[in-house]
Design an enzyme around this catalytic site. Structure first.
Site, short mmCIF file in Angstrom:
data_model
loop_
_atom_site.label_atom_id
_atom_site.label_comp_id
_atom_site.label_asym_id
_atom_site.label_seq_id
_atom_site.Cartn_x
_atom_site.Cartn_y
_atom_site.Cartn_z
N ASP A 194 -6.15 -12.65 -4.58
CA ASP A 194 -6.00 -11.35 -3.94
C ASP A 194 -7.41 -10.95 -3.49
O ASP A 194 -8.25 -10.58 -4.31
CB ASP A 194 -5.44 -10.35 -4.96
CG ASP A 194 -5.56 -8.90 -4.50
OD1 ASP A 194 -5.85 -8.67 -3.33
OD2 ASP A 194 -5.34 -8.01 -5.36
N LYS A 224 -13.60 -6.34 4.26
CA LYS A 224 -12.21 -6.57 4.71
C LYS A 224 -11.82 -5.61 5.82
O LYS A 224 -10.93 -5.88 6.61
CB LYS A 224 -11.29 -6.40 3.50
CG LYS A 224 -9.86 -6.82 3.70
CD LYS A 224 -9.14 -6.75 2.37
CE LYS A 224 -7.66 -6.95 2.49
NZ LYS A 224 -7.01 -6.84 1.17
N GLU A 233 0.43 -8.86 0.71
CA GLU A 233 0.12 -8.32 -0.62
C GLU A 233 1.33 -7.65 -1.30
O GLU A 233 1.64 -7.97 -2.45
CB GLU A 233 -1.06 -7.35 -0.53
CG GLU A 233 -2.37 -8.09 -0.31
CD GLU A 233 -3.49 -7.26 0.26
OE1 GLU A 233 -3.33 -6.02 0.33
OE2 GLU A 233 -4.51 -7.84 0.64
N ASP A 268 1.56 0.32 -1.84
CA ASP A 268 0.32 -0.39 -2.15
C ASP A 268 -0.87 0.32 -1.52
O ASP A 268 -1.06 0.26 -0.30
CB ASP A 268 0.47 -1.83 -1.61
CG ASP A 268 -0.79 -2.68 -1.81
OD1 ASP A 268 -1.79 -2.17 -2.35
OD2 ASP A 268 -0.78 -3.85 -1.40
#
Ligand code: AMP
Length: 523
Positions: free
Chosen positions: A8, A70, A171, A193
């Site tokens: 992850d 990211k 994810e 999330d």
């Protein structure tokens, strides 16, 4: 057989997991921790620090400590989001020749792919230390709404780190695997999330061994970092009101304030008050200045309520696309550290009419799901699992007057392929240009450009006679492929692809050569 790992790769923290004795388990990093800060320090000495080591010195070295990378991967320098991010980042961003964003540290320019590769490389090393053998293959997760450029860039980062990505998995879907593997009862669940940088909502139907994603939506610029920034802005304003000093240009002070703000935010998930105490934050001519403030949970909620609320229209959109009402969702799984915030939990509970499920550790669920996917691919999993994911973005082409024609609609189950016939508009035309884009806007210019595809070498014929079938495909990794066939000859039609972003093959080779030389140098 070499072990296959699940990673992850988070905006703020990353986590590594593997199948150990038939079950998915988190693998500790080289320092023994379950999660690794997604931070890299490129020190002026030439030394590279990753994870906790980078985090520990970030206060003294803000211009060389790279975090939240990211948010930049697979993005254009000129995009509104990168320009906004630029205002808050202590490190410098510059534009690459193809318009992509790059980071500048001292005289060195470095791509987000290379920075992510350093984090992935550290995780690879951690896995190798744990298993005592080489690790070469991984399943890597990405936010569900990442477009093809962002997915491709993440895959390239892994390649630079020496990892072959066997599968890219969304994810929230990964988290649902970790949650629902042993669930016997069929039912509909929502994965909410919110991590450090991104927000995703995914709705699934889970029945024994089948994970069927019904709809997904998200925002790649909504996460914990935004909450931290609100607190930083509040502290700066308070300090200025009190002292008339503006700390917003002081990178060292800013880094300290940011760290303290994040710590206070975390604490306030469990307490009602948190002390922020930063002695000697500024040295004024009249004497040293300290920043001391008490932050209460109600104030934190007031300062960030709109950020929490921003998530719900996306949840409503996903429900509408799945044809569901909130009450039909039987379980809500929270993923990502920011979902520990009580206000967010309350609002989720109010919206769905039930309290969210607390069983999955929000920091580890995604990595565990990636490890399960790795177990499925390597045959280590005894259970039969069928994962049916969807594409989070529509895929299409540019048409006249900046129009966008959808070819594959968002939320189509993967893999998906659609074929569209193309022809010429002029007599003797030998070439047709196709501009492929992803997004939901009716205007081509408002969507993400993936590339220009030129069909070349079309046989000379009158306008409208040649027929070339172009196939648009999104594979199980959510990645796009375009191919063309001449229907008259049945031959594969030649295409010249001009990607809109990312690293070219020669750039990748060059980076990998350099990385292995540096690796050899550093032992
Ligand atoms: P992730 O990328 O999923 O690890 O999420 C990290 C984000 O979650 C960061 O922005 C953290 O500040 C935030 N976070 C972690 N723990 C908490 C907490 N207890 N309360 C609120 N936010 C948290």
């Amino acid at each position: 057989m070499n072990p296959l790992i699940g990673i992850d790769l988070g905006t703020t923290y990353s986590c590594l997991a593997g199948m150990i004795e038939g079950a998915a388990k988190v693998i500790p990093n080289l320092e023994g921790a379950a999660t690794t800060p997604s931070m890299v320090c490129l020190a002026s000495t030439g030394e590279t620090l990753v994870g906790n080591l980078a985090m520990r010195q970030s206060l003294t070295n803000p211009e060389r400590t790279l975090f939240a990378i990211k948010r930049l991967i697979g993005q254009k320098f000129g995009s509104a989001r990168v320009q906004e991010a630029r205002r808050h980042l202590p490190y410098a961003l510059v534009e690459a020749a193809n318009g992509d964003v790059q980071v500048k540290v001292g005289e060195r320019r470095i791509t987000p792919q290379e920075v992510s590769a350093l984090i992935l490389g550290y995780l690879k090393k951690s896995a190798e230390a744990y298993y005592g053998t080489a690790v070469r293959e991984a399943v890597v997760t990405v936010p569900a709404h990442f477009d093809d450029n962002q997915r491709q860039a993440t895959k390239d980062a892994a390649l630079i780190a020496g990892l072959d990505v066997l599968r890219v998995i969304n994810e929230p879907t990964a988290a649902s695997l970790a949650y629902g593997l042993h669930r016997k009862r069929a039912g509909k669940v929502a994965v909410f999330d919110m991590g450090g940088g991104t927000f995703d909502i995914t709705l699934l139907e889970i029945s024994e061994g089948v994970f069927h994603v019904l709809a997904t939506a998200g925002d790649s610029y909504l996460g914990g970092e935004d909450f931290d920034r609100r607190l930083v802005d509040w502290l700066l304003t308070e300090f200025k009101r009190e002292t008339r000093e503006d700390l917003s240009g002081d990178k060292y002070a800013l880094q300290r304030i940011k760290e303290a703000a994040e710590k206070a935010k975390r604490e306030l998930s469990f307490t009602q008050e948190s002390e922020i105490n930063l002695p000697f934050i500024a040295s004024a001519s009249v004497g040293s200045r300290h920043l001391r403030r008490t932050l209460t949970r109600p104030l934190l909620e007031e300062l960030t309520r709109d950020l929490v609320e921003k998530a719900f229209p996306l949840v409503e959109g996903a429900l509408a696309e799945a044809g569901l009402r909130p009450g039909e969702i039987e379980d809500i799984i929270l993923v990502g550290g920011q979902t520990r915030m009580p206000l967010l939990r309350r609002q989720v509970a109010d919206f769905f009419g039930r309290a969210p499920n607390d069983h999955l550790n929000p920091d580890e669920g995604v990595a565990l799901g990636a490890a399960i996917q790795a177990g499925i691919l390597s045959g280590e999993m005894s259970e039969i699992v069928l994962l049916l994911d969807v594409t989070s973005l529509s895929l299409g082409i540019e048409i006249e007057q900046d129009g966008f024609e959808r070819i594959i609609e968002k939320n189509a189950t993967l893999p998906v392929r659609k074929t569209k016939p193309f022809t010429t508009v002029e007599d003797g035309q030998r070439r047709v240009r196709i501009h492929v884009l992803q997004g939901e806007s009716g205007k081509a210019s408002e969507n993400t450009s993936l590339g220009m595809f030129d069909l070349v070498g079309i046989s000379a014929a009158s306008a409208g006679i040649p027929q070339i079938d172009v196939t648009f495909e999104i594979d199980v990794n959510g990645m796009v492929r375009v191919s063309a066939r001449d229907t008259v000859s049945g031959r594969e039609q030649k295409m010249v692809v001009e990607p809109s972003s990312g690293l070219s093959r020669s750039q990748k080779n060059e980076i990998m050569k350099q990385a292995s030389a540096e690796g050899a140098k550093n032992g």
